[in-house]
Structures are given as C-alpha cells and as structure tokens.
Write a protein that holds these residues in place. Structure first.
Motif, mmCIF file in Angstrom:
data_model
loop_
_atom_site.group_PDB
_atom_site.id
_atom_site.type_symbol
_atom_site.label_atom_id
_atom_site.label_comp_id
_atom_site.label_asym_id
_atom_site.label_seq_id
_atom_site.Cartn_x
_atom_site.Cartn_y
_atom_site.Cartn_z
ATOM 1 N N GLY A 81 5.105 -15.000 -30.522
ATOM 2 C CA GLY A 81 4.508 -15.740 -29.623
ATOM 3 C C GLY A 81 5.276 -15.732 -28.354
ATOM 4 N N LEU A 82 6.221 -14.718 -28.336
ATOM 5 C CA LEU A 82 7.053 -14.737 -27.033
ATOM 6 C C LEU A 82 6.469 -14.101 -25.921
ATOM 7 C CD1 LEU A 82 10.135 -13.605 -29.145
ATOM 8 C CD2 LEU A 82 9.738 -15.960 -28.288
ATOM 9 N N THR A 83 6.901 -14.166 -24.979
ATOM 10 C CA THR A 83 6.571 -13.898 -23.401
ATOM 11 C C THR A 83 7.649 -13.271 -22.824
ATOM 12 O OG1 THR A 83 6.573 -15.659 -22.304
ATOM 13 C CG2 THR A 83 4.228 -15.297 -23.128
ATOM 14 N N PHE A 84 7.477 -11.957 -22.063
ATOM 15 C CA PHE A 84 8.335 -11.325 -21.607
ATOM 16 C C PHE A 84 7.760 -10.411 -20.484
ATOM 17 C CE2 PHE A 84 7.013 -9.091 -25.139
ATOM 18 C CZ PHE A 84 6.636 -7.654 -24.908
ATOM 19 N N GLY A 85 8.665 -10.017 -19.563
ATOM 20 C CA GLY A 85 8.438 -9.031 -18.593
ATOM 21 C C GLY A 85 9.320 -7.961 -18.596
ATOM 22 N N GLU A 86 8.762 -6.991 -17.601
ATOM 23 C CA GLU A 86 9.523 -5.709 -17.164
ATOM 24 C C GLU A 86 10.109 -4.659 -18.496
ATOM 25 O OE1 GLU A 86 9.602 -4.462 -14.075
ATOM 26 O OE2 GLU A 86 8.258 -6.015 -13.850
ATOM 27 N N ALA A 87 9.421 -4.801 -19.336
ATOM 28 C CA ALA A 87 9.667 -4.041 -20.684
ATOM 29 C C ALA A 87 9.956 -2.594 -20.310
ATOM 30 C CB ALA A 87 8.928 -4.273 -21.741
ATOM 31 N N SER A 88 11.065 -1.940 -20.607
ATOM 32 C CA SER A 88 11.106 -0.480 -20.451
ATOM 33 C C SER A 88 11.960 -0.133 -21.177
ATOM 34 C CB SER A 88 11.606 -0.061 -19.108
ATOM 35 O OG SER A 88 12.907 -0.844 -18.808
ATOM 36 N N GLY A 89 12.051 1.420 -21.572
ATOM 37 C CA GLY A 89 12.851 2.190 -22.580
ATOM 38 C C GLY A 89 12.560 3.534 -22.650
ATOM 39 N N THR A 90 13.151 4.075 -23.853
ATOM 40 C CA THR A 90 12.660 5.273 -24.217
ATOM 41 C C THR A 90 12.932 5.220 -26.019
ATOM 42 O OG1 THR A 90 15.201 6.070 -24.531
ATOM 43 C CG2 THR A 90 13.829 6.332 -22.375
ATOM 44 N N VAL A 91 12.014 6.300 -26.394
ATOM 45 C CA VAL A 91 11.789 6.490 -27.921
ATOM 46 C C VAL A 91 12.478 7.998 -28.278
ATOM 47 C CG1 VAL A 91 10.835 6.633 -29.926
ATOM 48 C CG2 VAL A 91 10.460 4.631 -28.517
ATOM 49 N N ARG A 97 15.900 2.626 -27.234
ATOM 50 C CA ARG A 97 16.430 2.033 -26.397
ATOM 51 C C ARG A 97 15.661 1.510 -25.556
ATOM 52 N NH1 ARG A 97 21.812 4.511 -25.206
ATOM 53 N NH2 ARG A 97 22.354 6.093 -26.872
ATOM 54 N N ALA A 98 15.991 0.235 -25.235
ATOM 55 C CA ALA A 98 14.877 -0.515 -24.479
ATOM 56 C C ALA A 98 15.479 -1.852 -23.766
ATOM 57 C CB ALA A 98 13.654 -1.144 -25.497
ATOM 58 N N SER A 99 14.846 -2.559 -22.727
ATOM 59 C CA SER A 99 15.174 -3.748 -22.245
ATOM 60 C C SER A 99 13.996 -4.706 -21.916
ATOM 61 C CB SER A 99 16.126 -3.343 -21.207
ATOM 62 O OG SER A 99 15.498 -2.693 -20.092
ATOM 63 N N TRP A 100 14.311 -5.632 -21.968
ATOM 64 C CA TRP A 100 13.148 -6.480 -21.475
ATOM 65 C C TRP A 100 13.635 -7.908 -20.661
ATOM 66 C CZ3 TRP A 100 14.445 -5.558 -26.324
ATOM 67 C CH2 TRP A 100 14.634 -6.820 -27.211
ATOM 68 N N SER A 101 12.869 -8.626 -20.265
ATOM 69 C CA SER A 101 13.212 -10.101 -19.582
ATOM 70 C C SER A 101 12.485 -10.949 -20.330
ATOM 71 C CB SER A 101 13.060 -9.983 -18.070
ATOM 72 O OG SER A 101 13.495 -9.114 -17.274
ATOM 73 N N SER A 134 24.835 1.406 -20.683
ATOM 74 C CA SER A 134 25.275 1.653 -19.498
ATOM 75 C C SER A 134 24.213 1.146 -18.423
ATOM 76 C CB SER A 134 25.689 3.081 -19.062
ATOM 77 O OG SER A 134 24.457 3.818 -18.878
ATOM 78 N N ASP A 135 24.195 1.296 -17.075
ATOM 79 C CA ASP A 135 23.664 0.828 -16.130
ATOM 80 C C ASP A 135 22.422 1.722 -15.461
ATOM 81 O OD1 ASP A 135 25.580 -1.122 -15.924
ATOM 82 O OD2 ASP A 135 26.884 -0.021 -14.728
ATOM 83 N N ASP A 136 21.811 2.400 -16.632
ATOM 84 C CA ASP A 136 20.902 3.326 -16.153
ATOM 85 C C ASP A 136 19.483 2.689 -15.987
ATOM 86 O OD1 ASP A 136 20.541 5.121 -19.314
ATOM 87 O OD2 ASP A 136 20.305 3.213 -18.776
ATOM 88 N N ALA A 137 18.434 3.539 -15.695
ATOM 89 C CA ALA A 137 17.068 2.851 -15.120
ATOM 90 C C ALA A 137 16.599 1.969 -15.886
ATOM 91 C CB ALA A 137 16.099 4.070 -14.794
ATOM 92 N N ASP A 138 16.737 2.378 -17.474
ATOM 93 C CA ASP A 138 16.013 1.523 -18.389
ATOM 94 C C ASP A 138 17.042 0.413 -19.054
ATOM 95 O OD1 ASP A 138 15.830 3.487 -21.310
ATOM 96 O OD2 ASP A 138 17.610 2.914 -20.414
#
Length: 222
Positions: A135-145, A168-172, A9-13
């Motif tokens: 070797g990947l770069t990413f930003g704004e990683a967030s989530g829960t365990v 549950r996680a998301s990253w750019s 869904s569209d929640d914070a993480d």
C-alpha cells in the motif's frame, strides 16, 4: 554477513560506482531524517534476512544512511543487496520531495532463467509490485536490470557456468506527517523484493500469485 557487491554513485538512476564513506551524523541531522532512520531500525522483517547498517555514500545527498542485507538459507547466501536513504532538506527537483531511496540487489540464478527474454521486465515489476503490495505510494522510480553470465576456463574449467541478475533502482517515498516517509514499510517492501529475487516463496496468502525465481544452486567450489 556477506556484503552486497557493487558501488553507489550519482549517476542518472541514482546508482553506480562512488566511494562509500561514513554514516551521516544523525545527532546533527534534521528531525525528519532522524525519524526516518529510526523507522528503518524499528521495522519488523521476514526471518532469514540478515541486515545491518553500513557506511553510507556522502556525495549523493547532505544526509545519508545505508543498510546491507543478505537472504540466507542455512549456510547459503541466496541474494544480497544494499538500501540507501537520502535526504536533502532543500528538496530535489528530480526526487519530487526531500527523500530518496536507492538500491542494489543481486542474486545468482540458473542459466536457463537468465536466457528468458522477459526476465528484466519481470524483475522490474517485482520492485514496484513489492511496494504497491504494502500500500505504499512513491514517485520517480527509475533504474536498470542487468543479467550477466560467467564461463570458466583453464584451471577453473570444471566449474559450471554461472549467471546473475542485478537490479539497480531508486524511488521517492511519499512523505507523511512532518515530512517523514514510512521508511520502515519501504524497507519491508524492499526485503520482499530481495526474498523474491532469492527464489523464496511469498509469506502472506495474498501474495500467492507472485512468481519468484527458482532456488539457486549452492556455492560452487574451485
């Protein structure tokens, strides 16, 4: 293939519980999104992973694509998960770009492992470590365990207690040439996380220091 449980869904993480819907129409999508989806399909993954496209949630972004994967060992499913690619050509302040990856990973584990107070921190480090190892770069990683335990009573009292870990996680992902991220490499890194959660050993010599969960018990019958 056993479908990953849980809903997005569209929640914070970036993860939660919204209804899933049809895949975005790729033919009408921007070239960057089409290229990102094609890279997912071309990724070479570790044996023992069953993966397939599924209906994607529509409310998260103008263009979405989703895949589900299961780590299998013979007839046993050791872990499963869902990876969703989001794209907003107009950009998104919270993403630091136009693409976002959202995931849900779940696996059963031994109760004594679930009791380890460091388990959530270790599991979160698996996500970032799996991406960095490629070797990947990413930003704004967030989530829960989240860890959960189930105890059985009445007619199910003979079943042993079970425990589960859920990430549950998301990253750019960093966007490369033409504004397209290397989604194939991110998918491979995500599959590394899935295998690690399933308790499988690393595949490359350079990953020898990685610690995985012990192998899970086989499915329990009533």
């Amino acid at each position: 293939m056993a479908a990953a449980q849980g809903r997005l869904s569209d929640d914070a993480d970036g993860t939660g519980g919204a209804d899933t819907a049809s895949l975005s129409a790729k033919d009408a999508a921007p070239p960057a999104f089409r290229a990102a989806v094609e890279a997912l399909g071309a990724a070479r993954l570790r044996p023992g992973i069953e993966i397939e496209p599924v209906r994607a949630p529509r409310r998260l972004a103008p263009y979405t694509y989703a895949m589900e994967a299961t780590v299998v060992d013979g007839e046993d499913d050791l872990a499963d998960g869902r990876l969703v690619l989001l794209h907003d050509p107009a950009g998104h302040d919270g993403w630091e770009g136009t693409f976002r990856l959202v995931t849900l990973v779940r696996a059963e584990l031994e109760p004594e492992m679930a009791a380890d107070p460091l388990l959530p921190d270790v599991c979160w480090s698996w996500l970032t470590g799996a991406l960095e190892a490629r070797g990947l770069t990413f930003g704004e990683a967030s989530g829960t365990v989240t860890r959960a335990g189930s105890h059985h009573f009445g007619g199910l009292a003979q079943r042993p207690a079970t425990s589960q870990i859920e990430i549950r996680a998301s990253w750019s992902p960093r966007e490369g040439a033409g504004g397209v991220p290397d989604t194939g490499a991110h998918l491979a890194g995500w599959c590394d996380l899935l295998c690690q959660t399933a308790g499988l050993p690393p595949t490359s010599p350079g990953d020898g220091s990685v610690v995985s969960l012990p192998q899970r018990r086989g499915p329990q019958t009533p």
